[in-house]
Design a protein around this motif. Structure first.
Motif, PDB file in Angstrom:
ATOM      1  N   PRO A   8      49.096 -58.490  46.431  1.00 44.25           N
ATOM      2  CA  PRO A   8      49.304 -58.718  47.860  1.00 44.25           C
ATOM      3  C   PRO A   8      49.972 -60.059  48.152  1.00 44.25           C
ATOM      4  O   PRO A   8      50.737 -60.188  49.104  1.00 44.25           O
ATOM      5  CB  PRO A   8      47.877 -58.676  48.421  1.00 44.25           C
ATOM      6  N   SER A   9      49.678 -61.085  47.339  1.00 44.26           N
ATOM      7  CA  SER A   9      50.243 -62.407  47.606  1.00 44.26           C
ATOM      8  C   SER A   9      51.758 -62.414  47.502  1.00 44.26           C
ATOM      9  O   SER A   9      52.432 -63.263  48.104  1.00 44.26           O
ATOM     10  CB  SER A   9      49.662 -63.426  46.633  1.00 44.26           C
ATOM     11  N   MET A  10      52.334 -61.491  46.729  1.00 42.77           N
ATOM     12  CA  MET A  10      53.780 -61.461  46.564  1.00 42.77           C
ATOM     13  C   MET A  10      54.479 -61.019  47.844  1.00 42.77           C
ATOM     14  O   MET A  10      55.654 -61.316  48.051  1.00 42.77           O
ATOM     15  CB  MET A  10      54.151 -60.510  45.418  1.00 42.77           C
ATOM     16  N   ARG A  11      53.787 -60.299  48.716  1.00 43.23           N
ATOM     17  CA  ARG A  11      54.412 -59.775  49.926  1.00 43.23           C
ATOM     18  C   ARG A  11      54.846 -60.899  50.856  1.00 43.23           C
ATOM     19  O   ARG A  11      55.757 -60.736  51.656  1.00 43.23           O
ATOM     20  CB  ARG A  11      53.442 -58.837  50.649  1.00 43.23           C
ATOM     21  N   GLU A  12      54.167 -62.050  50.763  1.00 40.59           N
ATOM     22  CA  GLU A  12      54.482 -63.149  51.667  1.00 40.59           C
ATOM     23  C   GLU A  12      55.906 -63.649  51.458  1.00 40.59           C
ATOM     24  O   GLU A  12      56.527 -64.185  52.378  1.00 40.59           O
ATOM     25  CB  GLU A  12      53.482 -64.280  51.462  1.00 40.59           C
ATOM     26  N   ALA A  13      56.442 -63.517  50.268  1.00 39.48           N
ATOM     27  CA  ALA A  13      57.804 -63.970  49.974  1.00 39.48           C
ATOM     28  C   ALA A  13      58.840 -62.901  50.284  1.00 39.48           C
ATOM     29  O   ALA A  13      60.030 -63.126  50.065  1.00 39.48           O
ATOM     30  CB  ALA A  13      57.906 -64.395  48.516  1.00 39.48           C
ATOM     31  N   GLY A  14      58.422 -61.755  50.771  1.00 38.77           N
ATOM     32  CA  GLY A  14      59.343 -60.676  51.079  1.00 38.77           C
ATOM     33  C   GLY A  14      59.576 -59.763  49.894  1.00 38.77           C
ATOM     34  O   GLY A  14      59.144 -60.047  48.772  1.00 38.77           O
ATOM     35  N   PRO A  15      60.260 -58.650  50.128  1.00 34.37           N
ATOM     36  CA  PRO A  15      60.490 -57.672  49.062  1.00 34.37           C
ATOM     37  C   PRO A  15      61.274 -58.267  47.899  1.00 34.37           C
ATOM     38  O   PRO A  15      62.201 -59.053  48.090  1.00 34.37           O
ATOM     39  CB  PRO A  15      61.293 -56.564  49.759  1.00 34.37           C
ATOM     40  N   MET A  16      60.906 -57.888  46.691  1.00 34.69           N
ATOM     41  CA  MET A  16      61.617 -58.338  45.497  1.00 34.69           C
ATOM     42  C   MET A  16      62.867 -57.498  45.277  1.00 34.69           C
ATOM     43  O   MET A  16      62.909 -56.314  45.603  1.00 34.69           O
ATOM     44  CB  MET A  16      60.725 -58.184  44.256  1.00 34.69           C
ATOM     45  N   ASN A  17      63.874 -58.130  44.658  1.00 38.06           N
ATOM     46  CA  ASN A  17      64.990 -57.392  44.094  1.00 38.06           C
ATOM     47  C   ASN A  17      64.886 -57.484  42.570  1.00 38.06           C
ATOM     48  O   ASN A  17      63.914 -58.028  42.036  1.00 38.06           O
ATOM     49  CB  ASN A  17      66.322 -57.943  44.601  1.00 38.06           C
ATOM     50  N   GLU A  18      65.881 -56.964  41.876  1.00 39.77           N
ATOM     51  CA  GLU A  18      65.799 -56.932  40.412  1.00 39.77           C
ATOM     52  C   GLU A  18      65.703 -58.335  39.814  1.00 39.77           C
ATOM     53  O   GLU A  18      64.903 -58.575  38.899  1.00 39.77           O
ATOM     54  CB  GLU A  18      67.014 -56.213  39.835  1.00 39.77           C
ATOM     55  N   ALA A  19      66.487 -59.274  40.317  1.00 35.92           N
ATOM     56  CA  ALA A  19      66.484 -60.618  39.747  1.00 35.92           C
ATOM     57  C   ALA A  19      65.116 -61.283  39.893  1.00 35.92           C
ATOM     58  O   ALA A  19      64.601 -61.882  38.942  1.00 35.92           O
ATOM     59  CB  ALA A  19      67.566 -61.463  40.416  1.00 35.92           C
ATOM     60  N   ARG A  20      64.517 -61.173  41.065  1.00 34.99           N
ATOM     61  CA  ARG A  20      63.193 -61.770  41.269  1.00 34.99           C
ATOM     62  C   ARG A  20      62.142 -61.058  40.431  1.00 34.99           C
ATOM     63  O   ARG A  20      61.205 -61.679  39.920  1.00 34.99           O
ATOM     64  CB  ARG A  20      62.804 -61.702  42.749  1.00 34.99           C
ATOM     65  N   PHE A  21      62.301 -59.747  40.280  1.00 36.59           N
ATOM     66  CA  PHE A  21      61.345 -58.971  39.488  1.00 36.59           C
ATOM     67  C   PHE A  21      61.386 -59.408  38.025  1.00 36.59           C
ATOM     68  O   PHE A  21      60.341 -59.608  37.389  1.00 36.59           O
ATOM     69  CB  PHE A  21      61.661 -57.487  39.626  1.00 36.59           C
ATOM     70  N   LEU A  22      62.577 -59.583  37.479  1.00 38.26           N
ATOM     71  CA  LEU A  22      62.690 -60.016  36.081  1.00 38.26           C
ATOM     72  C   LEU A  22      62.116 -61.420  35.904  1.00 38.26           C
ATOM     73  O   LEU A  22      61.481 -61.710  34.882  1.00 38.26           O
ATOM     74  CB  LEU A  22      64.148 -59.967  35.640  1.00 38.26           C
ATOM     75  N   LYS A  23      62.326 -62.267  36.888  1.00 35.48           N
ATOM     76  CA  LYS A  23      61.742 -63.616  36.825  1.00 35.48           C
ATOM     77  C   LYS A  23      60.221 -63.533  36.859  1.00 35.48           C
ATOM     78  O   LYS A  23      59.521 -64.245  36.125  1.00 35.48           O
ATOM     79  CB  LYS A  23      62.253 -64.448  38.005  1.00 35.48           C
ATOM     80  N   PHE A  24      59.707 -62.654  37.699  1.00 31.80           N
ATOM     81  CA  PHE A  24      58.264 -62.429  37.787  1.00 31.80           C
ATOM     82  C   PHE A  24      57.708 -61.967  36.444  1.00 31.80           C
ATOM     83  O   PHE A  24      56.663 -62.435  35.988  1.00 31.80           O
ATOM     84  CB  PHE A  24      57.996 -61.392  38.884  1.00 31.80           C
ATOM     85  N   LEU A  25      58.430 -61.067  35.763  1.00 33.98           N
ATOM     86  CA  LEU A  25      57.953 -60.534  34.485  1.00 33.98           C
ATOM     87  C   LEU A  25      57.888 -61.604  33.405  1.00 33.98           C
ATOM     88  O   LEU A  25      57.060 -61.512  32.493  1.00 33.98           O
ATOM     89  CB  LEU A  25      58.856 -59.384  34.027  1.00 33.98           C
ATOM     90  N   GLU A  26      58.743 -62.613  33.490  1.00 38.25           N
ATOM     91  CA  GLU A  26      58.728 -63.673  32.484  1.00 38.25           C
ATOM     92  C   GLU A  26      57.389 -64.394  32.438  1.00 38.25           C
ATOM     93  O   GLU A  26      56.996 -64.910  31.387  1.00 38.25           O
ATOM     94  CB  GLU A  26      59.840 -64.675  32.787  1.00 38.25           C
ATOM     95  N   ALA A  27      56.691 -64.412  33.569  1.00 42.47           N
ATOM     96  CA  ALA A  27      55.412 -65.129  33.644  1.00 42.47           C
ATOM     97  C   ALA A  27      54.213 -64.237  33.344  1.00 42.47           C
ATOM     98  O   ALA A  27      53.072 -64.708  33.329  1.00 42.47           O
ATOM     99  CB  ALA A  27      55.251 -65.749  35.036  1.00 42.47           C
ATOM    100  N   ARG A  28      54.466 -62.954  33.091  1.00 47.00           N
ATOM    101  CA  ARG A  28      53.373 -62.027  32.837  1.00 47.00           C
ATOM    102  C   ARG A  28      53.207 -61.795  31.336  1.00 47.00           C
ATOM    103  O   ARG A  28      54.128 -62.013  30.542  1.00 47.00           O
ATOM    104  CB  ARG A  28      53.627 -60.675  33.533  1.00 47.00           C
ATOM    105  N   SER A  29      52.029 -61.316  30.963  1.00 48.19           N
ATOM    106  CA  SER A  29      51.768 -60.989  29.565  1.00 48.19           C
ATOM    107  C   SER A  29      52.618 -59.798  29.125  1.00 48.19           C
ATOM    108  O   SER A  29      52.874 -58.874  29.915  1.00 48.19           O
ATOM    109  CB  SER A  29      50.281 -60.649  29.397  1.00 48.19           C
ATOM    110  N   GLU A  30      53.045 -59.817  27.871  1.00 43.00           N
ATOM    111  CA  GLU A  30      53.817 -58.687  27.342  1.00 43.00           C
ATOM    112  C   GLU A  30      52.977 -57.419  27.250  1.00 43.00           C
ATOM    113  O   GLU A  30      53.522 -56.321  27.095  1.00 43.00           O
ATOM    114  CB  GLU A  30      54.378 -59.043  25.963  1.00 43.00           C
TER     115      GLU A  30
END
Length: 201
Positions: A8-30
């Protein structure tokens, strides 16, 4: 696969596009598996059930056998990221898709011709419906298949029928995808599962 967590906290920054999504994945566990659905990251159930994997493997093998003879430039692949040009906030990981290239985008296939999703118990109708509608918006997509794990049941949605769905419920019903030279019985997708063992007992 089935959606089990959103942020839910991600909604505050608005909808993600592909570039933001890939950046988000870099910080997540594989070990985590995420999809981007209408601008919102959704974590998927991991791992999928054995039955889920068997059904996907059966379909992958059957499709690739047909494609080798009919369209050798295309191939079926499981657990594949997809891109739909009209929906920059939609980057799903499909259970299976038919693609014809791995060039270009290294993470998401930008051209696909069929998508299949194997239902899990926690899939909501709304979640699957959203994915189906977005897949149908891709100009090269000809079919969307939705396959049950709990019973013999396959939904076939096709561009040639203006995306009107058909549900096959008999094990002996035929799944015909002539563009790919493909035809099999519904039960062929369930080989080596408990549904086939119960039917033969």
């Amino acid at each position: 696969m089935s959606a089990i967590e959103t942020l839910p906290s991600m909604r505050e920054a608005g909808p993600m596009n592909e570039a933001r999504f890939l950046k988000f994945l870099e910080a997540r566990s594989e070990d985590e598996r995420w999809e981007l659905i209408d601008g919102e990251p959704v974590m998927m159930m991991h791992p999928p059930s054995l039955k889920h994997q068997i059904i996907g493997q059966n379909l992958e093998q059957l499709l690739n056998d047909a494609l080798e003879a009919k369209s050798p430039d295309r191939f079926a692949i499981r657990e594949v990221g997809l891109a739909v040009p009209a929906h920059p906030g939609f980057r799903p990981q499909a259970d299976l898709a038919i693609i014809d290239t791995i060039e270009g985008n290294p993470y998401f296939a930008e051209r696909f011709h069929l998508v299949a999703e194997v239902l899990s118990d926690s899939n909501t109708p709304e979640f699957i419906s959203t994915k189906r509608l977005r897949y149908a918006d891709h100009p090269d997509c000809l079919y969307v298949l939705i396959i049950s794990q709990s019973d013999f049941a396959v939904e076939i949605w096709s561009r040639s029928k203006n995306w009107q769905g058909q549900v096959l419920r008999s094990p002996d019903d035929r799944i015909a995808l002539p563009e790919f030279g493909f035809s099999c019985a519904v039960q062929d997708l369930y080989v080596r599962t408990d549904l086939m063992r119960r039917r033969s007992s």
